[in-house]
Every structure is written in C-alpha cells, then in structure tokens.
Design a protein around this motif. Structure first.
Motif, PDB file in Angstrom:
ATOM      1  N   ASP A 184      17.700  22.869   2.485  1.00  0.00           N
ATOM      2  CA  ASP A 184      16.353  22.886   1.927  1.00  0.00           C
ATOM      3  C   ASP A 184      15.764  21.484   1.993  1.00  0.00           C
ATOM      4  O   ASP A 184      16.476  20.485   1.845  1.00  0.00           O
ATOM      5  N   VAL A 185      14.463  21.430   2.198  1.00  0.00           N
ATOM      6  CA  VAL A 185      13.809  20.142   2.342  1.00  0.00           C
ATOM      7  C   VAL A 185      14.017  19.260   1.116  1.00  0.00           C
ATOM      8  O   VAL A 185      14.102  18.026   1.222  1.00  0.00           O
ATOM      9  N   THR A 186      14.142  19.854  -0.065  1.00  0.00           N
ATOM     10  CA  THR A 186      14.312  19.071  -1.284  1.00  0.00           C
ATOM     11  C   THR A 186      15.677  18.405  -1.368  1.00  0.00           C
ATOM     12  O   THR A 186      15.877  17.498  -2.179  1.00  0.00           O
ATOM     13  N   ALA A 211       5.515  14.658   1.913  1.00  0.00           N
ATOM     14  CA  ALA A 211       4.490  15.255   1.054  1.00  0.00           C
ATOM     15  C   ALA A 211       5.087  16.268   0.086  1.00  0.00           C
ATOM     16  O   ALA A 211       4.664  16.379  -1.072  1.00  0.00           O
ATOM     17  N   LEU A 212       6.116  17.016   0.542  1.00  0.00           N
ATOM     18  CA  LEU A 212       6.710  18.053  -0.299  1.00  0.00           C
ATOM     19  C   LEU A 212       7.638  17.484  -1.365  1.00  0.00           C
ATOM     20  O   LEU A 212       7.703  17.981  -2.486  1.00  0.00           O
ATOM     21  N   THR A 213       8.364  16.444  -1.018  1.00  0.00           N
ATOM     22  CA  THR A 213       9.359  15.901  -1.947  1.00  0.00           C
ATOM     23  C   THR A 213       8.804  14.774  -2.804  1.00  0.00           C
ATOM     24  O   THR A 213       9.382  14.433  -3.842  1.00  0.00           O
ATOM     25  N   GLY A 214       7.710  14.178  -2.361  1.00  0.00           N
ATOM     26  CA  GLY A 214       7.177  13.025  -3.078  1.00  0.00           C
ATOM     27  C   GLY A 214       7.955  11.755  -2.806  1.00  0.00           C
ATOM     28  O   GLY A 214       7.711  10.727  -3.432  1.00  0.00           O
ATOM     29  N   VAL A 215       8.903  11.820  -1.850  1.00  0.00           N
ATOM     30  CA  VAL A 215       9.718  10.656  -1.503  1.00  0.00           C
ATOM     31  C   VAL A 215       9.562  10.383  -0.009  1.00  0.00           C
ATOM     32  O   VAL A 215       9.778  11.274   0.812  1.00  0.00           O
ATOM     33  N   ALA A 216       9.166   9.176   0.333  1.00  0.00           N
ATOM     34  CA  ALA A 216       9.025   8.821   1.743  1.00  0.00           C
ATOM     35  C   ALA A 216      10.399   8.783   2.400  1.00  0.00           C
ATOM     36  O   ALA A 216      11.335   8.178   1.853  1.00  0.00           O
ATOM     37  N   PRO A 217      10.576   9.459   3.547  1.00  0.00           N
ATOM     38  CA  PRO A 217      11.874   9.420   4.221  1.00  0.00           C
ATOM     39  C   PRO A 217      12.285   7.980   4.528  1.00  0.00           C
ATOM     40  O   PRO A 217      11.461   7.165   4.952  1.00  0.00           O
ATOM     41  N   GLU A 256      19.562  24.748   9.906  1.00  0.00           N
ATOM     42  CA  GLU A 256      18.210  25.285   9.889  1.00  0.00           C
ATOM     43  C   GLU A 256      17.480  24.769   8.651  1.00  0.00           C
ATOM     44  O   GLU A 256      17.983  24.837   7.538  1.00  0.00           O
ATOM     45  N   LEU A 257      16.281  24.240   8.849  1.00  0.00           N
ATOM     46  CA  LEU A 257      15.532  23.616   7.774  1.00  0.00           C
ATOM     47  C   LEU A 257      14.710  24.656   7.023  1.00  0.00           C
ATOM     48  O   LEU A 257      13.978  25.445   7.617  1.00  0.00           O
ATOM     49  N   LYS A 258      14.830  24.671   5.700  1.00  0.00           N
ATOM     50  CA  LYS A 258      14.082  25.580   4.844  1.00  0.00           C
ATOM     51  C   LYS A 258      13.078  24.782   3.998  1.00  0.00           C
ATOM     52  O   LYS A 258      13.301  23.626   3.679  1.00  0.00           O
TER      53      LYS A 258
END
Length: 318
Positions: A184-186, A211-217, A256-258
């Motif tokens: 999962d992306v989180t 944008a989804l996690t609020g944390v810059a990769p 696989e990315l969710k």
C-alpha cells in the motif's frame, strides 16, 4: 505556392526559429527568410510577426501550416508510391524511448521486413511535452506519459494509444517487504527511493505518493537507466518504481502498488494523414503490443518468464 516554401514554413512551425530551420535544411538564415517572404507574397497575407526579439507565426501563418501539412503529406504519399514501384521498399524513421524500444522494436522490425518497409530506428528519451516537436525529424515518435496526464491535443499531431503498462514497486530479495505480493502506498512513506529524473512518468507517480501520504519521497539517487536502478535496488540501496516489463534483474522482487493509480501509457505520434508505410508501422506497433504476455500480475509475468527459460532445450538459454 511552391511545395519547398511550404516545407520551410512547416519547419519554422516545428523548430521555432529561422536559424534552426536554416540548420535543418542546410540553408543560410537569409535564404530562409527570403523564401518565407516570397511565400507571404504568394499567400497575400503576413505569415510571421515580431515576438519580442524573436518572430512567430501569425494566425494566418498557423492556418497555412495546417494546410501545408496536408499538401506535403499528399506529395510525400505520391513520392512513396512511385518509389515503391521503383524499388519495392519504403522508408520510415521511427523514434522510441529506450525501454519501449527494447520491448516492441524487435517484433516491429520483423514485421516491417516482411512488409517491404525499411525502418531506421532511433532512441529518443524526452519528457512527454518534448515528444511532439520531434516529429520535425521523425515519421513516428513512440513516447509515454503518466496515465493521469492528458494526451497531447494539437491539430498537427495524431495520437494513437498503444498500451497501458502498470508501475510496480521493486525491492531487493533480502528486503523485509520481499515476501509480500502487494504494497500500500501508505507503507512507503519512510523509505529511500531511487528514481528517474523529473518530468518522466515514473517520477510523476512519486509526486502522487507524496500527495497521498503527506511525506515527500526521500529520493537518494536519480538515474535515467532502469538497469542501473534495478542494480541499486538489488544491492539494498533503496526501493524504486519500475514499469512492469522493464523489471528483469533476478535480485529484485516486484510488488503491485495499491492506493494510487500507477501506470505509464505508450503512445504513437504521427502527422495527420501519414504515408501508407507510416500507417503500416503503426499497425506493427499495435501487433507487437498484442503479442506481449499478460500485464496484470507482476509475479505471474516473472513466473512465466522463468518457466519459459527453464523449458528451453539445452544450448538455447542465451
């Protein structure tokens, strides 16, 4: 209006300056300017106008370029037909981004040879906005974009969607994530990333993750070569997003990315109403896509590739 002057006008529309046109057409800038002035006289209206220190097409010039595309395409088709009668072969200049070329080009060249078409292929790895201008030098440009980015809309560019290729997260075989099939992306907020340079679809998806996690990769390395990225991941220097068909290193595991749409879309760009040989090569590109294995499962694709290799007779492994 002479066809050679219409070609100069089209070159100006593609390249944006008199100097660039002169270099491409092996002329002097003054000769290009003079021929465009003659064309304006033939048209009875101004085709170019000042734009600061540069010049640009007037609305009338833009309209004439569209008609020039049609006229030049018709003349080129006529030349192609006559050349085919003479030699039996046509030529197409094809530009492709490297990973797409490795995937599709062998089958395209095989089918083109059977069709009597000579294809000259080139690598062209640029961001999506820079792909359409390359039609100044190539008959077909195969490019790719993040699936959320809208396709180019330009009356001088015909866009054909070829395929959608999912992006997977790749981790090393020794990673604590390697036992998983999905991620999962989180779960990726606090990982070191290896990515491509900005402006390419893979990096666009990383921005969506941010944008989804609020944390810059946390991108520790940026590379343009997927083989190098895989090698770094296999050596535990980080994780990466990888187009599904580009992942080949035995030391990485695709997940696989969710939680986020993650794919790149392959597109073929041509001028409207292309020559018959150009249309035929586009057909061969679509046939090459149809001949690819299933894209739905990263593990399933890897297993199928392994089975194929294991079932080869001795001596055929290479």
């Amino acid at each position: 209006m002479e066809i050679r002057r219409l070609r100069l006008l089209r070159e100006f529309a593609d390249r944006g300056s008199i100097g660039a046109v002169a270099e491409a057409m092996h002329m002097t800038p003054s000769a290009v300017s003079q021929q465009l002035k003659v064309l304006a006289g033939e048209a009875g209206v101004e085709l170019l106008e000042p734009d600061g220190r540069r010049i640009r097409l007037t609305p009338a010039g833009q309209a004439l370029v569209l008609r020039a595309d049609e006229v030049i395409a018709a003349v080129d088709r006529a030349h192609e037909e006559m050349a085919a009668y003479s030699s039996g072969h046509s030529m197409v200049r094809l530009a492709m981004f490297p990973s797409g070329a490795s995937l599709l080009l062998p089958a395209v060249l095989d089918n083109a040879a059977e069709s009597g078409i000579d294809v000259t292929a080139f690598h062209l790895d640029v961001g999506y906005p820079e792909a359409p201008p390359a039609l100044a030098d190539f008959d077909i440009v195969v490019t790719h974009r993040d699936e959320r980015m809208p396709a180019v809309t330009d009356p001088r560019v015909h866009v054909t969607e070829l395929m959608r290729e999912p992006l997977d997260v790749i981790v090393s075989g020794s990673s604590d994530l390697a036992h998983r099939r999905t991620i999962d992306v989180t779960d990726l907020a606090d990982r070191d990333w290896i990515s491509v340079e900005g402006g390419f679809p893979v990096d666009d998806v990383l921005l969506s993750i941010s944008a989804l996690t609020g944390v810059a990769p946390r991108v520790t390395q940026r590379m343009l070569d997927f083989t190098t990225i895989e090698a770094l991941v296999a050596a535990d220097h980080g994780i990466a997003l990888m187009p599904r068909f580009a992942a080949r290193h035995p030391g990485v595991v695709p997940l696989e990315l969710k939680g986020v749409r993650a794919a790149r879309v392959y597109e073929s760009l041509t001028r409207p109403r292309p020559r018959k040989a150009v249309s035929a090569i586009e057909d061969h590109l679509r046939e090459a896509v149809i001949g690819l294995p299933d894209r739905e499962s990263p593990r399933g694709r890897a297993a199928a590739a392994t089975d194929k290799k294991d079932n080869q007779p001795e001596g055929d492994a290479e």
